[in-house]
Design a protein around this motif. Structure first.
Motif, PDB file in Angstrom:
ATOM      1  N   VAL A   1       0.836  -1.189   0.000  1.00 32.85           N
ATOM      2  CA  VAL A   1       0.000   0.000   0.000  1.00 32.85           C
ATOM      3  C   VAL A   1       0.881   1.253   0.000  1.00 32.85           C
ATOM      4  O   VAL A   1       0.606   2.212  -0.714  1.00 32.85           O
ATOM      5  N   PHE A   2       1.953   1.217   0.785  1.00 32.69           N
ATOM      6  CA  PHE A   2       2.868   2.360   0.848  1.00 32.69           C
ATOM      7  C   PHE A   2       3.395   2.704  -0.539  1.00 32.69           C
ATOM      8  O   PHE A   2       3.319   3.850  -0.983  1.00 32.69           O
ATOM      9  N   TYR A   3       3.943   1.716  -1.217  1.00 30.16           N
ATOM     10  CA  TYR A   3       4.524   1.964  -2.540  1.00 30.16           C
ATOM     11  C   TYR A   3       3.465   2.403  -3.541  1.00 30.16           C
ATOM     12  O   TYR A   3       3.694   3.300  -4.348  1.00 30.16           O
ATOM     13  N   ALA A   4       2.314   1.762  -3.509  1.00 33.42           N
ATOM     14  CA  ALA A   4       1.258   2.093  -4.473  1.00 33.42           C
ATOM     15  C   ALA A   4       0.833   3.553  -4.348  1.00 33.42           C
ATOM     16  O   ALA A   4       0.656   4.243  -5.350  1.00 33.42           O
ATOM     17  N   ILE A   5       0.693   4.016  -3.134  1.00 27.75           N
ATOM     18  CA  ILE A   5       0.267   5.400  -2.922  1.00 27.75           C
ATOM     19  C   ILE A   5       1.409   6.381  -3.198  1.00 27.75           C
ATOM     20  O   ILE A   5       1.232   7.384  -3.885  1.00 27.75           O
TER      21      ILE A   5
ATOM     22  N   GLY B   1      -1.858  -5.063  -2.405  1.00 27.92           N
ATOM     23  CA  GLY B   1      -1.573  -3.693  -1.965  1.00 27.92           C
ATOM     24  C   GLY B   1      -1.712  -2.689  -3.094  1.00 27.92           C
ATOM     25  O   GLY B   1      -2.153  -1.562  -2.888  1.00 27.92           O
ATOM     26  N   TYR B   2      -1.355  -3.113  -4.302  1.00 27.60           N
ATOM     27  CA  TYR B   2      -1.478  -2.217  -5.455  1.00 27.60           C
ATOM     28  C   TYR B   2      -2.927  -2.043  -5.900  1.00 27.60           C
ATOM     29  O   TYR B   2      -3.228  -1.143  -6.680  1.00 27.60           O
TER      30      TYR B   2
ATOM     31  N   GLY C   1      -4.381   0.090  -2.191  1.00 25.25           N
ATOM     32  CA  GLY C   1      -3.814   1.425  -2.006  1.00 25.25           C
ATOM     33  C   GLY C   1      -4.491   2.497  -2.843  1.00 25.25           C
ATOM     34  O   GLY C   1      -5.048   3.450  -2.301  1.00 25.25           O
ATOM     35  N   PRO C   2      -4.471   2.368  -4.169  1.00 22.35           N
ATOM     36  CA  PRO C   2      -5.111   3.396  -4.988  1.00 22.35           C
ATOM     37  C   PRO C   2      -6.627   3.487  -4.787  1.00 22.35           C
ATOM     38  O   PRO C   2      -7.183   4.584  -4.832  1.00 22.35           O
TER      39      PRO C   2
ATOM     40  N   SER D   1      -8.251   2.912  -1.959  1.00 26.72           N
ATOM     41  CA  SER D   1      -8.420   3.641  -0.695  1.00 26.72           C
ATOM     42  C   SER D   1      -8.081   5.119  -0.869  1.00 26.72           C
ATOM     43  O   SER D   1      -8.768   5.993  -0.333  1.00 26.72           O
ATOM     44  N   ALA D   2      -7.018   5.395  -1.595  1.00 25.27           N
ATOM     45  CA  ALA D   2      -6.607   6.784  -1.820  1.00 25.27           C
ATOM     46  C   ALA D   2      -7.665   7.556  -2.597  1.00 25.27           C
ATOM     47  O   ALA D   2      -7.922   8.724  -2.300  1.00 25.27           O
TER      48      ALA D   2
ATOM     49  N   LEU E   1      -1.222   7.963   5.236  1.00 27.22           N
ATOM     50  CA  LEU E   1      -0.313   6.852   4.945  1.00 27.22           C
ATOM     51  C   LEU E   1       0.698   6.666   6.073  1.00 27.22           C
ATOM     52  O   LEU E   1       0.990   5.528   6.473  1.00 27.22           O
TER      53      LEU E   1
END
Length: 168
Positions: free
Chosen positions: A1-5, A126-127, A130-131, A133-134, A150
């Motif tokens: 999730v971190f990297y995706a966002i 996560g990919y 993440g987006p 959720s964002a 985040l």
């Protein structure tokens, strides 16, 4: 999730809100990836010989979270300052990534193929998460606050890391 966002929203924020050129963003992103090359091997050795994964994992989550939250509060459009904070986010991420791998592979056996598949499936998940959720988050909040959200999510990793069975 971190990297995706971070990969999607940081360059947009740096260009649209902070005012950096795409060339400057390219240099910043190149610099911020250096910790993955320079730190992961020494951190792995440190975990194996002295500290264990638990402590480095918790420290990594702390650095990653606090540096990510700091991005929301930077008011200077100085590339050097932004570069330093972005490098710190990746110092934490490099520590988390290598400790995660090290701890996981110390605790599985060759008969645990199903666990390896599940573990490897979390990255693509996560990919997606993440987006998605964002996107929902950005319906209600300004883009700069995504770094606070985040970072708080990364802070949640600290108690989880500290709950691990120590390898040292």
């Amino acid at each position: 999730v971190f990297y995706a966002i971070m990969v999607v929203y940081t360059p947009i924020y740096l260009h649209e809100s902070v005012g950096f050129t795409w060339r400057t963003i390219g240099v910043l992103f190149t610099a911020m990836l250096v910790p993955f090359v320079l730190l992961q091997y020494p951190l792995g050795r440190l975990a194996d010989r002295l500290l264990g994964e638990k402590e480095i994992l918790a420290a990594g989550f702390s650095v990653m979270a606090l540096a990510t939250i700091a991005l929301s509060f930077l008011t200077e459009s100085t590339a050097l300052l932004w570069g330093a904070v972005l490098v710190l986010t990746r110092v934490g991420a490099a520590a988390v990534e290598i400790m995660n791998e090290s701890y996981f592979f110390k605790h599985i056996k060759e008969t645990d193929a199903h666990l390896i598949s599940l573990y490897r499936g979390t990255v693509p998940l996560g990919y997606l998460v993440g987006p998605a959720s964002a996107t929902i988050f950005l319906l209600a909040f300004d883009l700069r606050f995504i770094f606070i959200a985040l970072g708080l999510l990364m802070l949640a990793g600290i108690p989880l890391a500290l709950s691990l069975r120590d390898t040292k």
